[in-house]
Motif scaffolding. Structure first.
Motif, PDB file in Angstrom:
ATOM      1  N   GLY A 282      78.944  56.436 106.163  1.00 24.81           N
ATOM      2  CA  GLY A 282      78.635  55.119 105.629  1.00 24.81           C
ATOM      3  C   GLY A 282      78.466  54.108 106.739  1.00 24.81           C
ATOM      4  O   GLY A 282      79.076  54.237 107.805  1.00 24.81           O
ATOM      5  N   LEU A 283      77.628  53.103 106.498  1.00 23.80           N
ATOM      6  CA  LEU A 283      77.365  52.040 107.461  1.00 23.80           C
ATOM      7  C   LEU A 283      77.535  50.691 106.771  1.00 23.80           C
ATOM      8  O   LEU A 283      77.093  50.510 105.629  1.00 23.80           O
ATOM      9  CB  LEU A 283      75.943  52.161 108.019  1.00 23.80           C
ATOM     10  N   TYR A 284      78.128  49.740 107.497  1.00 19.77           N
ATOM     11  CA  TYR A 284      78.473  48.463 106.883  1.00 19.77           C
ATOM     12  C   TYR A 284      78.314  47.336 107.907  1.00 19.77           C
ATOM     13  O   TYR A 284      78.600  47.513 109.090  1.00 19.77           O
ATOM     14  CB  TYR A 284      79.914  48.492 106.363  1.00 19.77           C
ATOM     15  N   ALA A 285      77.888  46.180 107.443  1.00 18.83           N
ATOM     16  CA  ALA A 285      77.715  45.030 108.324  1.00 18.83           C
ATOM     17  C   ALA A 285      78.277  43.783 107.658  1.00 18.83           C
ATOM     18  O   ALA A 285      78.199  43.627 106.433  1.00 18.83           O
ATOM     19  CB  ALA A 285      76.236  44.818 108.649  1.00 18.83           C
TER      20      ALA A 285
ATOM     21  N   GLU B 271      86.155  43.965 123.130  1.00 19.47           N
ATOM     22  CA  GLU B 271      86.237  45.421 123.039  1.00 19.47           C
ATOM     23  C   GLU B 271      86.324  45.863 121.575  1.00 19.47           C
ATOM     24  O   GLU B 271      86.436  47.052 121.269  1.00 19.47           O
ATOM     25  CB  GLU B 271      87.445  45.930 123.830  1.00 19.47           C
ATOM     26  N   ARG B 272      86.229  44.902 120.643  1.00 22.17           N
ATOM     27  CA  ARG B 272      86.346  45.150 119.211  1.00 22.17           C
ATOM     28  C   ARG B 272      85.008  44.922 118.505  1.00 22.17           C
ATOM     29  O   ARG B 272      84.960  44.375 117.406  1.00 22.17           O
ATOM     30  CB  ARG B 272      87.429  44.248 118.617  1.00 22.17           C
ATOM     31  N   GLN B 273      83.915  45.353 119.121  1.00 21.99           N
ATOM     32  CA  GLN B 273      82.588  45.123 118.546  1.00 21.99           C
ATOM     33  C   GLN B 273      82.356  45.940 117.281  1.00 21.99           C
ATOM     34  O   GLN B 273      81.605  45.514 116.402  1.00 21.99           O
ATOM     35  CB  GLN B 273      81.514  45.459 119.575  1.00 21.99           C
ATOM     36  N   VAL B 274      82.987  47.101 117.183  1.00 23.82           N
ATOM     37  CA  VAL B 274      82.731  48.028 116.076  1.00 23.82           C
ATOM     38  C   VAL B 274      84.060  48.513 115.500  1.00 23.82           C
ATOM     39  O   VAL B 274      84.952  48.914 116.240  1.00 23.82           O
ATOM     40  CB  VAL B 274      81.906  49.243 116.542  1.00 23.82           C
ATOM     41  N   SER B 275      84.168  48.473 114.180  1.00 18.03           N
ATOM     42  CA  SER B 275      85.341  48.982 113.474  1.00 18.03           C
ATOM     43  C   SER B 275      84.985  50.299 112.787  1.00 18.03           C
ATOM     44  O   SER B 275      83.994  50.363 112.046  1.00 18.03           O
ATOM     45  CB  SER B 275      85.827  47.958 112.447  1.00 18.03           C
ATOM     46  N   ILE B 276      85.800  51.329 113.027  1.00 17.97           N
ATOM     47  CA  ILE B 276      85.511  52.679 112.539  1.00 17.97           C
ATOM     48  C   ILE B 276      86.673  53.172 111.682  1.00 17.97           C
ATOM     49  O   ILE B 276      87.837  53.072 112.086  1.00 17.97           O
ATOM     50  CB  ILE B 276      85.299  53.653 113.720  1.00 17.97           C
ATOM     51  N   VAL B 277      86.361  53.717 110.517  1.00 19.16           N
ATOM     52  CA  VAL B 277      87.397  54.255 109.629  1.00 19.16           C
ATOM     53  C   VAL B 277      86.983  55.640 109.142  1.00 19.16           C
ATOM     54  O   VAL B 277      85.840  56.062 109.312  1.00 19.16           O
ATOM     55  CB  VAL B 277      87.659  53.326 108.424  1.00 19.16           C
ATOM     56  N   ALA B 278      87.958  56.335 108.505  1.00 14.95           N
ATOM     57  CA  ALA B 278      87.720  57.680 107.971  1.00 14.95           C
ATOM     58  C   ALA B 278      88.087  57.705 106.489  1.00 14.95           C
ATOM     59  O   ALA B 278      89.052  57.052 106.078  1.00 14.95           O
ATOM     60  CB  ALA B 278      88.552  58.703 108.729  1.00 14.95           C
ATOM     61  N   PRO B 279      87.364  58.461 105.669  1.00 11.20           N
ATOM     62  CA  PRO B 279      87.642  58.483 104.223  1.00 11.20           C
ATOM     63  C   PRO B 279      89.027  59.008 103.880  1.00 11.20           C
ATOM     64  O   PRO B 279      89.681  58.488 102.971  1.00 11.20           O
ATOM     65  CB  PRO B 279      86.532  59.375 103.652  1.00 11.20           C
ATOM     66  N   ASP B 280      89.493  60.036 104.597  1.00 10.92           N
ATOM     67  CA  ASP B 280      90.806  60.592 104.271  1.00 10.92           C
ATOM     68  C   ASP B 280      91.924  59.609 104.599  1.00 10.92           C
ATOM     69  O   ASP B 280      92.926  59.520 103.871  1.00 10.92           O
ATOM     70  CB  ASP B 280      91.022  61.922 104.992  1.00 10.92           C
ATOM     71  N   GLU B 281      91.771  58.835 105.671  1.00 11.87           N
ATOM     72  CA  GLU B 281      92.807  57.872 106.026  1.00 11.87           C
ATOM     73  C   GLU B 281      92.816  56.679 105.067  1.00 11.87           C
ATOM     74  O   GLU B 281      93.893  56.174 104.709  1.00 11.87           O
ATOM     75  CB  GLU B 281      92.625  57.427 107.470  1.00 11.87           C
TER      76      GLU B 281
ATOM     77  N   ARG C 191      88.049  50.477  99.719  1.00 14.17           N
ATOM     78  CA  ARG C 191      86.697  50.558 100.226  1.00 14.17           C
ATOM     79  C   ARG C 191      86.650  50.145 101.700  1.00 14.17           C
ATOM     80  O   ARG C 191      87.397  49.249 102.122  1.00 14.17           O
ATOM     81  CB  ARG C 191      85.780  49.626  99.430  1.00 14.17           C
ATOM     82  N   PRO C 192      85.778  50.780 102.506  1.00 11.34           N
ATOM     83  CA  PRO C 192      85.631  50.372 103.908  1.00 11.34           C
ATOM     84  C   PRO C 192      85.288  48.900 104.060  1.00 11.34           C
ATOM     85  O   PRO C 192      85.748  48.237 105.006  1.00 11.34           O
ATOM     86  CB  PRO C 192      84.480  51.259 104.410  1.00 11.34           C
ATOM     87  N   GLU C 193      84.502  48.364 103.125  1.00 10.92           N
ATOM     88  CA  GLU C 193      84.083  46.962 103.202  1.00 10.92           C
ATOM     89  C   GLU C 193      85.277  46.005 103.177  1.00 10.92           C
ATOM     90  O   GLU C 193      85.265  44.962 103.821  1.00 10.92           O
ATOM     91  CB  GLU C 193      83.151  46.618 102.036  1.00 10.92           C
ATOM     92  N   TRP C 194      86.303  46.367 102.406  1.00  7.59           N
ATOM     93  CA  TRP C 194      87.445  45.460 102.228  1.00  7.59           C
ATOM     94  C   TRP C 194      88.176  45.188 103.533  1.00  7.59           C
ATOM     95  O   TRP C 194      88.782  44.129 103.699  1.00  7.59           O
ATOM     96  CB  TRP C 194      88.436  46.025 101.211  1.00  7.59           C
ATOM     97  N   VAL C 195      88.147  46.161 104.443  1.00  2.00           N
ATOM     98  CA  VAL C 195      88.860  46.006 105.720  1.00  2.00           C
ATOM     99  C   VAL C 195      87.894  45.691 106.868  1.00  2.00           C
ATOM    100  O   VAL C 195      88.262  45.762 108.042  1.00  2.00           O
ATOM    101  CB  VAL C 195      89.705  47.253 106.040  1.00  2.00           C
TER     102      VAL C 195
ATOM    103  N   LEU D 101      81.899  54.485 108.642  1.00  2.00           N
ATOM    104  CA  LEU D 101      82.748  55.461 107.971  1.00  2.00           C
ATOM    105  C   LEU D 101      82.347  56.824 108.510  1.00  2.00           C
ATOM    106  O   LEU D 101      81.204  57.254 108.340  1.00  2.00           O
ATOM    107  CB  LEU D 101      82.542  55.395 106.454  1.00  2.00           C
ATOM    108  N   ILE D 102      83.271  57.477 109.203  1.00  6.02           N
ATOM    109  CA  ILE D 102      82.967  58.746 109.870  1.00  6.02           C
ATOM    110  C   ILE D 102      83.732  59.868 109.194  1.00  6.02           C
ATOM    111  O   ILE D 102      84.951  59.798 109.013  1.00  6.02           O
ATOM    112  CB  ILE D 102      83.309  58.685 111.372  1.00  6.02           C
ATOM    113  N   ASP D 103      83.019  60.919 108.834  1.00  2.37           N
ATOM    114  CA  ASP D 103      83.605  62.074 108.167  1.00  2.37           C
ATOM    115  C   ASP D 103      83.597  63.267 109.124  1.00  2.37           C
ATOM    116  O   ASP D 103      82.699  63.409 109.951  1.00  2.37           O
ATOM    117  CB  ASP D 103      82.792  62.409 106.905  1.00  2.37           C
ATOM    118  N   GLY D 104      84.632  64.104 109.012  1.00  2.00           N
ATOM    119  CA  GLY D 104      84.677  65.341 109.785  1.00  2.00           C
ATOM    120  C   GLY D 104      85.589  65.312 110.993  1.00  2.00           C
ATOM    121  O   GLY D 104      85.651  66.301 111.731  1.00  2.00           O
ATOM    122  N   LEU D 105      86.306  64.203 111.217  1.00  2.00           N
ATOM    123  CA  LEU D 105      87.223  64.101 112.357  1.00  2.00           C
ATOM    124  C   LEU D 105      88.653  63.975 111.848  1.00  2.00           C
ATOM    125  O   LEU D 105      89.066  62.898 111.420  1.00  2.00           O
ATOM    126  CB  LEU D 105      86.882  62.894 113.237  1.00  2.00           C
ATOM    127  N   PRO D 106      89.412  65.065 111.865  1.00  2.00           N
ATOM    128  CA  PRO D 106      90.803  64.968 111.421  1.00  2.00           C
ATOM    129  C   PRO D 106      91.574  63.971 112.290  1.00  2.00           C
ATOM    130  O   PRO D 106      91.372  63.903 113.499  1.00  2.00           O
ATOM    131  CB  PRO D 106      91.336  66.399 111.622  1.00  2.00           C
TER     132      PRO D 106
END
Length: 209
Positions: free
Chosen positions: A30-33, A82-92, A106-110, A115-120
């Motif tokens: 997912g991508l969000y702005a 150094e906080r240009q991009v915020s990255i989250v994971a669906p499982d977290e 939802r990722p938007e709320w924070v 939204l990156i999937d596949g990284l434990p």
């Protein structure tokens, strides 16, 4: 194993255990702005990145003003962004929601951008991890994104928690070490939904001098 000593005779720990560098793979789920004068984001199909971050985003810029995360500076001091991009994971996000007794967060709320999937255990990727997107963009991880009451208040509002201040206080505890990462742009470009990511985790060790 030979023990080194400091000039004044203070012994150092033996050579630390080194965790080798490794490569992982993931994808953009997912991508969000944040295109308004507010940190909450909205879903988009692609994001354009320059050296100063996401074009038109709330957190765009080569510098930012210090806040509560930087108590060593007077609040409002201009520092590197150094906080240009915020990255989250669906499982977290799902774990945070369970911790707060919510159906979902939802990722938007924070204010998340990716939204990156596949990284434990995404939030535990170390500083210096590099994210190489198939389209050519590269992001470099600065570190964990510490949860705050500002995002917690928005989660409480969007999640339907009646007492928003209680929700705001609960969020930092519920999201500790699950809030994702912040990163900055090393190589500009465009990122699109479902894009593949090559992840390079650097060598790791614990400094115990």
């Amino acid at each position: 194993m030979r023990e080194a000593t400091l000039p004044f005779g203070h012994p150092l720990d033996p050579d630390p255990d080194i965790v080798p560098a490794r490569k992982l793979s993931a994808r953009v789920a997912g991508l969000y702005a944040a295109v308004r004068d507010d940190f909450e984001t909205r879903e988009v199909e692609s994001l354009d990145f320059g050296f100063d971050g996401i074009q038109g985003d709330y957190h765009q810029g080569p510098t930012r003003r210090s806040g509560g995360r930087e108590p060593w500076y007077a609040r409002g001091t201009e520092i590197r962004n150094e906080r240009q991009v915020s990255i989250v994971a669906p499982d977290e996000l799902a774990r945070i929601a369970r911790n707060m007794d919510l159906a979902a967060i939802r990722p938007e709320w924070v204010g998340a951008n990716l939204l990156i999937d596949g990284l434990p255990m995404l939030s535990f990727l170390p500083a210096g991890t590099m994210l190489f997107f198939k389209g050519g963009t590269t992001l470099k991880v600065d570190g964990q994104n510490a949860p705050c009451r500002i995002a917690g208040r928005r989660v409480a509002e969007r999640g339907g928690i009646e007492d928003r201040e209680v929700g705001a206080l609960l969020f930092p505890k519920a999201a500790k070490r699950l809030r994702g990462l912040v990163a900055w742009v090393e190589k500009p470009g465009r990122i699109v939904r479902d894009e593949e990511i090559s992840v390079r985790v650097p060598e790791q060790w614990i400094y115990r001098a």
